[in-house]
Design an enzyme around this catalytic site. Structure first.
Site: not given
Length: 436
Positions: A327, A371, A335-336, A36, A44, A160, A338
């Protein structure tokens, strides 16, 4: 120079940190490395609230070093190339890293260049986006004096999917407070034919649209932005030849295609050939998003560019010791964060079972995602659904002392969940590898 890890994780975002933390928690002796390059990790989901001046931007970030789990080696580089046949990843500096198991979770790339003129419009500050600079969004909302407020969603998958409309509902409320709403038309232009893919949620959102008097324009694919003239150019992506009717041209409401317009407002529109240009005084958009180049150009990618995995096990379809989630994967769900909350435990169980006995765990991901759709200051709807677009509330959320009986309807308790409880759960549970 080379390194070897039992488990190599690409990405220090929600998915990468959660998986490595969970693996360490369940088997502390595992040798794990995370690739990373970023120094900072952002929460975000709160950026919508930052854009509406109801959350502190500084609280959305933490140093990456504080999140890398103890005992996990942080390789502060960018992954560049995969050689899955030899279990190898090569970084941009040429470092070769081998692995027994690989978890691919670098997230996606925000790419304004996919729309002509968009980067220029963002650079000039003409267009704002919570995805790139939520503090700028607030400056635009705060200084807005009326006119056409255009909110738009791209035709690509995005982080999201509800975010492009959440800020619109908050903006409407802010404009009412400041007295500019009476001389404002709010327009939401989106490429699909529905405001949301789950009917029970779409019904709730359309009632919000009614209440807030918002013009929704369906089947609008953004192709170009003219920063100087403040025009957003759209293709209409629905075949209109059969109906022979005008879509959004000259304000003759009787001739409009009802499937394309909802709650028509006579805002200025210019037509050039097949393109329709909506003139705006302010514009917020979600920029187009795609997989990073090193993923698209790799043997791991599907035809669409995302990492090709089994939608239940998240195991790569070709390389059994590679997994992907979040994602960058081609899982057919939103793509979340959650979704990652439910994906990470499956990836972890499968890797641990493979290490132990060379078989998968039998645990599968059912496509759950959610969402949190903020519909105003102090109000929210929680869209929870599975692969089949069924409304599927998570029983775990019912355990919180919120007593929410129906999360498909607007409620102040869901706002409390969004603003206070979810950030707490994120930093204190998910990032520490605790299943929630």
């Amino acid at each position: 120079m080379s390194k070897h890890f039992q488990v190599l994780v690409i990405g220090g975002g929600t998915a990468g940190i959660m998986v490595s933390s969970m693996l360490k928690r369940k088997n502390s002796s595992l040798q794990i490395g995370i690739i990373e390059p970023a120094e900072t990790h952002y929460y975000q989901p709160a950026w919508t609230l930052v854009g509406a001046n109801t959350y502190n931007y500084e609280k959305t970030s933490r140093p990456m070093s504080s999140l890398i789990p103890k005992g996990v080696e942080w390789i502060k580089e960018s992954a560049n190339k995969f050689e899955p046949e030899t279990n190898k990843v090569i970084t941009k500096t040429g470092l070769e890293i081998t692995y027994d198991y690989l978890v691919v979770a670098p997230g996606l790339k925000i790419d304004p260049a996919m729309i002509e003129g968009l980067q220029d419009a963002m650079d000039k500050g003409v267009v704002c986006s919570n995805y790139t600079n939520p503090k700028h969004t607030w400056e635009i909302l705060k200084n807005f004096k009326g006119g056409t407020a255009l909110f738009t969603q791209p035709a690509t998958p995005i982080k999201c999917g509800g975010a492009p409309q959440k800020i619109m509902y908050l903006a409407d409320e802010h404009f009412r407070k400041t007295g500019v709403r009476d001389n404002t038309d709010i327009v939401f232009a989106l490429p699909s034919g529905s405001i949301f893919g789950v009917k029970i949620i779409a019904d709730t959102l359309m009632s919000v649209v009614d209440k807030k008097d918002i013009n929704v324009r369906f089947f609008h694919k953004l192709v170009k932005v003219d920063a100087n003239k403040k025009i957003a150019w759209y293709e209409i992506v629905k075949d209109l030849s059969g109906g022979g009717c005008v879509t959004i041209a000259d304000g003759d409401e009787a001739s409009l295609d009802r499937d394309i317009q909802y709650n028509y407002k006579d805002v200025k529109v210019t037509r050039e050939g097949d393109l329709y240009g909506i003139h705006f005084d302010m514009m917020h958009l979600a920029p187009p998003q795609r997989a990073p180049d090193f993923i698209i150009n790799s043997p791991l990618a599907s035809e669409t560019g995302w990492v090709d995995v089994n939608k239940g096990t998240m195991q790569h379809v070709k390389y059994p010791n590679i997994f992907s989630l979040g994602d960058v994967s081609n899982l057919p769900t939103s793509k979340t964060g959650a979704a990652i909350r439910k994906q990470a435990p499956v990836v972890v169980e499968n890797i641990l079972k493979l290490i132990e006995s060379n078989v998968l765990s039998g645990k599968e991901y059912q496509g759950y995602t959610s969402c949190p759709l903020v519909t105003g200051y102090g109000k929210m709807v929680l869209a929870e659904f599975d692969y089949n677009q069924n409304f599927e509330p998570d029983p775990k959320l019912k355990e919180f002392p919120l007593m929410i009986t129906d999360s498909s309807k607007e409620h102040w308790r869901l706002w409390i969940l969004k603003k206070y409880m979810l950030p707490y759960l994120y930093w204190n549970k998910m990032m520490k590898g605790i299943e929630v």
